[in-house]
Design a protein around this motif. Structure first.
Motif, mmCIF file in Angstrom:
data_model
loop_
_atom_site.group_PDB
_atom_site.id
_atom_site.type_symbol
_atom_site.label_atom_id
_atom_site.label_comp_id
_atom_site.label_asym_id
_atom_site.label_seq_id
_atom_site.Cartn_x
_atom_site.Cartn_y
_atom_site.Cartn_z
ATOM 1 N N ASP A 1 -4.271 -9.950 -1.741
ATOM 2 C CA ASP A 1 -5.548 -9.877 -2.465
ATOM 3 C C ASP A 1 -5.820 -11.195 -3.174
ATOM 4 O O ASP A 1 -4.914 -11.757 -3.808
ATOM 5 C CB ASP A 1 -5.494 -8.770 -3.521
ATOM 6 C CG ASP A 1 -5.442 -7.389 -2.897
ATOM 7 O OD1 ASP A 1 -6.493 -6.909 -2.467
ATOM 8 O OD2 ASP A 1 -4.339 -6.810 -2.849
ATOM 9 N N PRO A 2 -7.029 -11.718 -3.094
ATOM 10 C CA PRO A 2 -7.376 -12.944 -3.824
ATOM 11 C C PRO A 2 -7.114 -12.786 -5.321
ATOM 12 O O PRO A 2 -7.363 -11.723 -5.904
ATOM 13 C CB PRO A 2 -8.872 -13.115 -3.549
ATOM 14 C CG PRO A 2 -9.121 -12.354 -2.288
ATOM 15 C CD PRO A 2 -8.178 -11.191 -2.320
ATOM 16 N N GLY A 3 -6.575 -13.833 -5.920
ATOM 17 C CA GLY A 3 -6.343 -13.821 -7.359
ATOM 18 C C GLY A 3 -5.054 -13.158 -7.789
ATOM 19 O O GLY A 3 -4.742 -13.127 -8.987
ATOM 20 N N ARG A 4 -4.284 -12.607 -6.855
ATOM 21 C CA ARG A 4 -3.011 -11.979 -7.181
ATOM 22 C C ARG A 4 -1.865 -12.958 -6.936
ATOM 23 O O ARG A 4 -2.007 -13.966 -6.252
ATOM 24 C CB ARG A 4 -2.807 -10.723 -6.335
ATOM 25 C CG ARG A 4 -3.923 -9.705 -6.493
ATOM 26 C CD ARG A 4 -3.837 -8.966 -7.804
ATOM 27 N NE ARG A 4 -4.951 -8.050 -7.974
ATOM 28 C CZ ARG A 4 -5.009 -7.092 -8.888
ATOM 29 N NH1 ARG A 4 -3.995 -6.926 -9.715
ATOM 30 N NH2 ARG A 4 -6.065 -6.304 -8.980
ATOM 31 N N ARG A 5 -0.698 -12.615 -7.508
ATOM 32 C CA ARG A 5 0.509 -13.424 -7.336
ATOM 33 C C ARG A 5 1.558 -12.611 -6.604
ATOM 34 O O ARG A 5 1.498 -11.382 -6.551
ATOM 35 C CB ARG A 5 1.063 -13.843 -8.695
ATOM 36 C CG ARG A 5 0.103 -14.585 -9.615
ATOM 37 C CD ARG A 5 0.754 -14.778 -10.982
ATOM 38 N NE ARG A 5 1.189 -13.485 -11.525
ATOM 39 C CZ ARG A 5 2.317 -13.303 -12.226
ATOM 40 N NH1 ARG A 5 3.131 -14.308 -12.452
ATOM 41 N NH2 ARG A 5 2.620 -12.098 -12.688
ATOM 42 N N VAL B 1 8.195 2.650 3.591
ATOM 43 C CA VAL B 1 7.940 1.969 2.322
ATOM 44 C C VAL B 1 6.490 1.499 2.296
ATOM 45 O O VAL B 1 5.863 1.294 3.336
ATOM 46 C CB VAL B 1 8.884 0.764 2.084
ATOM 47 C CG1 VAL B 1 10.326 1.208 1.898
ATOM 48 C CG2 VAL B 1 8.756 -0.269 3.198
ATOM 49 N N LEU B 2 5.985 1.324 1.070
ATOM 50 C CA LEU B 2 4.635 0.821 0.848
ATOM 51 C C LEU B 2 4.730 -0.508 0.122
ATOM 52 O O LEU B 2 5.432 -0.626 -0.891
ATOM 53 C CB LEU B 2 3.835 1.808 -0.007
ATOM 54 C CG LEU B 2 2.433 1.371 -0.430
ATOM 55 C CD1 LEU B 2 1.487 1.343 0.783
ATOM 56 C CD2 LEU B 2 1.886 2.294 -1.519
ATOM 57 N N LEU B 3 4.026 -1.525 0.633
ATOM 58 C CA LEU B 3 3.914 -2.824 -0.012
ATOM 59 C C LEU B 3 2.509 -2.902 -0.616
ATOM 60 O O LEU B 3 1.511 -2.847 0.116
ATOM 61 C CB LEU B 3 4.116 -3.940 1.008
ATOM 62 C CG LEU B 3 3.848 -5.380 0.567
ATOM 63 C CD1 LEU B 3 4.805 -5.805 -0.546
ATOM 64 C CD2 LEU B 3 3.953 -6.338 1.751
ATOM 65 N N ALA B 4 2.423 -3.008 -1.950
ATOM 66 C CA ALA B 4 1.114 -2.946 -2.606
ATOM 67 C C ALA B 4 1.215 -3.591 -3.981
ATOM 68 O O ALA B 4 2.288 -4.024 -4.419
ATOM 69 C CB ALA B 4 0.655 -1.486 -2.740
ATOM 70 N N CYS B 5 0.078 -3.670 -4.675
ATOM 71 C CA CYS B 5 0.062 -4.123 -6.056
ATOM 72 C C CYS B 5 -0.899 -3.257 -6.858
ATOM 73 O O CYS B 5 -1.843 -2.677 -6.301
ATOM 74 C CB CYS B 5 -0.300 -5.607 -6.184
ATOM 75 S SG CYS B 5 -2.017 -6.009 -5.843
ATOM 76 N N GLY C 1 -4.821 -3.470 -6.556
ATOM 77 C CA GLY C 1 -5.169 -4.227 -5.354
ATOM 78 C C GLY C 1 -5.920 -3.381 -4.348
ATOM 79 O O GLY C 1 -5.906 -2.148 -4.408
ATOM 80 N N THR C 2 -6.569 -4.033 -3.417
ATOM 81 C CA THR C 2 -7.303 -3.326 -2.370
ATOM 82 C C THR C 2 -6.602 -3.396 -1.021
ATOM 83 O O THR C 2 -6.976 -2.673 -0.101
ATOM 84 C CB THR C 2 -8.717 -3.915 -2.214
ATOM 85 O OG1 THR C 2 -8.621 -5.301 -1.847
ATOM 86 C CG2 THR C 2 -9.502 -3.794 -3.512
ATOM 87 N N ARG C 3 -5.591 -4.263 -0.875
ATOM 88 C CA ARG C 3 -4.885 -4.436 0.393
ATOM 89 C C ARG C 3 -3.436 -3.981 0.248
ATOM 90 O O ARG C 3 -2.771 -4.285 -0.753
ATOM 91 C CB ARG C 3 -4.913 -5.901 0.836
ATOM 92 C CG ARG C 3 -6.314 -6.425 1.146
ATOM 93 C CD ARG C 3 -6.914 -5.700 2.320
ATOM 94 N NE ARG C 3 -8.210 -6.250 2.725
ATOM 95 C CZ ARG C 3 -8.989 -5.686 3.642
ATOM 96 N NH1 ARG C 3 -8.601 -4.582 4.256
ATOM 97 N NH2 ARG C 3 -10.149 -6.233 3.957
ATOM 98 N N SER C 4 -2.947 -3.260 1.231
ATOM 99 C CA SER C 4 -1.572 -2.780 1.205
ATOM 100 C C SER C 4 -1.051 -2.655 2.635
ATOM 101 O O SER C 4 -1.814 -2.684 3.604
ATOM 102 C CB SER C 4 -1.476 -1.426 0.494
ATOM 103 O OG SER C 4 -2.147 -0.420 1.236
ATOM 104 N N VAL C 5 0.263 -2.510 2.742
ATOM 105 C CA VAL C 5 0.935 -2.325 4.024
ATOM 106 C C VAL C 5 1.922 -1.174 3.874
ATOM 107 O O VAL C 5 2.746 -1.180 2.953
ATOM 108 C CB VAL C 5 1.703 -3.593 4.459
ATOM 109 C CG1 VAL C 5 2.521 -3.314 5.726
ATOM 110 C CG2 VAL C 5 0.766 -4.766 4.663
ATOM 111 N N THR D 1 0.862 0.267 8.991
ATOM 112 C CA THR D 1 -0.473 0.758 8.669
ATOM 113 C C THR D 1 -1.008 -0.048 7.493
ATOM 114 O O THR D 1 -0.327 -0.182 6.468
ATOM 115 C CB THR D 1 -0.442 2.248 8.294
ATOM 116 O OG1 THR D 1 0.085 2.998 9.391
ATOM 117 C CG2 THR D 1 -1.837 2.755 7.955
ATOM 118 N N VAL D 2 -2.208 -0.594 7.641
ATOM 119 C CA VAL D 2 -2.755 -1.493 6.622
ATOM 120 C C VAL D 2 -4.012 -0.901 6.014
ATOM 121 O O VAL D 2 -4.679 -0.041 6.587
ATOM 122 C CB VAL D 2 -3.042 -2.888 7.211
ATOM 123 C CG1 VAL D 2 -1.805 -3.493 7.847
ATOM 124 C CG2 VAL D 2 -4.195 -2.822 8.226
ATOM 125 N N SER D 3 -4.313 -1.386 4.824
ATOM 126 C CA SER D 3 -5.575 -1.024 4.185
ATOM 127 C C SER D 3 -6.171 -2.274 3.545
ATOM 128 O O SER D 3 -5.516 -3.298 3.436
ATOM 129 C CB SER D 3 -5.368 0.058 3.122
ATOM 130 O OG SER D 3 -4.588 -0.430 2.054
#
Length: 291
Positions: A151-155, A215-219, A222-226, A289-291
């Motif tokens: 996501d833009p602006g994230r670290r 597992v879920l990769l997210a923040c 955020g709007t994007r995840s894996v 699976t992505v979002s």
């Protein structure tokens, strides 16, 4: 050869050299989920691990009184695969044993990597066949790297890995040389989450047992995840280039482990190895699976 498949949601690109996934991007806004092989940090993106995962003691194994050299993670990642099936939303790539592979692995085999898109999910299937007349041992693993941040602006540090309910991971000891130690350590989570930081990878990757199969990769926010699902795996690794601020993370489901440090590898007795009888086959599958 680079092969592209797509549906309304996603476009995937696969390199026939090693059957490596090199791109998974959104058709809506172009978001790229897969690490783009920047050699400053890591020149791969998603190598396929076959017929071993990790490294063997002395980079060799013993079979029927002979020794065979084997590089870390095996040789499939360094071979050109043959296009064996293709459609708008799927592609199959195949490697068959030959005189060169038998210098390293004295078995007759056929491995087909199948990539298929359905909605927001890419499914990857590895079908391994024993085409010889003797039992065939093998391990298999996936090693995809995901861009962070998504996501833009994230670290990088804003992201977490969320484990499925009931997972109770323990960490495998990994030696400085990349071999398996003899200990398992507690792996405390924040609830069911692992908060990411570059300091997690100061020396080596982190490899877990009893980590579940998704597992879920997210923040937060955020709007994007894996989400990655891997029903075959007995070991789960997380990695990026050690001691760096590399902007990606690898999520690595393995059926296999590195050798214990200093113990010669007898391939038929190796931990987590699968043994296929003559004529046998096994399909191992994971999905992104992505979002």
């Amino acid at each position: 050869m680079i092969i592209s498949i797509e549906n309304k949601e996603l476009r995937a690109k696969i390199d026939s050299h090693g059957a490596q996934l090199i791109s998974l991007s959104s058709m809506e806004d172009g978001t790229e989920y897969i690490w783009q092989r920047d050699p400053e940090f890591w020149e791969d993106s998603a190598p396929v691990l076959f017929p071993v995962c990790g490294r063997l003691t002395g980079f060799r194994f013993e079979y029927e009184g002979r020794e065979y050299p084997m590089s870390p993670h095996g040789f499939l990642k360094d071979r050109e695969l043959v296009l064996s099936g293709v459609g708008d939303r799927s592609v199959d790539l195949t490697l068959r044993s030959n005189a060169e592979t038998k210098k390293h692995y004295p078995f007759d085999f056929e491995v087909t990597l199948s990539f298929e898109l359905f909605r927001e999910t890419l499914t990857v299937r590895a079908t391994v066949k024993n085409t010889g007349s003797s039992d065939m041992p093998f391990s298999y693993g996936a090693h995809p790297g995901f861009n962070l941040p998504l996501d833009p602006g994230r670290r990088f540090e804003d992201y977490y890995i969320e484990f499925e309910e009931g997972a109770s991971p323990s960490e495998i000891e990994i030696t400085p040389d990349g071999y398996r130690g003899r200990k398992l350590f507690d792996f405390p989570l924040d609830g069911n989450r692992l908060r990411l930081s570059h300091s997690l990878f100061e020396k080596e990757g982190r490899f877990l047992k009893n980590a579940g199969h998704s597992v879920l990769l997210a923040c937060d926010g955020g709007t994007r995840s894996v989400r990655m699902s891997f029903p075959f795996a007995e070991t789960l690794g997380f990695w990026h280039a050690a001691g760096t601020d590399a902007p990606y993370i690898c999520i690595e489901p393995w059926l296999g482990t590195p050798d214990p440090d200093g113990i010669p590898c007898r391939i038929m007795e190796k931990e987590d190895v699968l043994i296929l009888p003559p004529g046998g086959s096994k399909t191992l599958e994971y999905s992104i699976t992505v979002s």
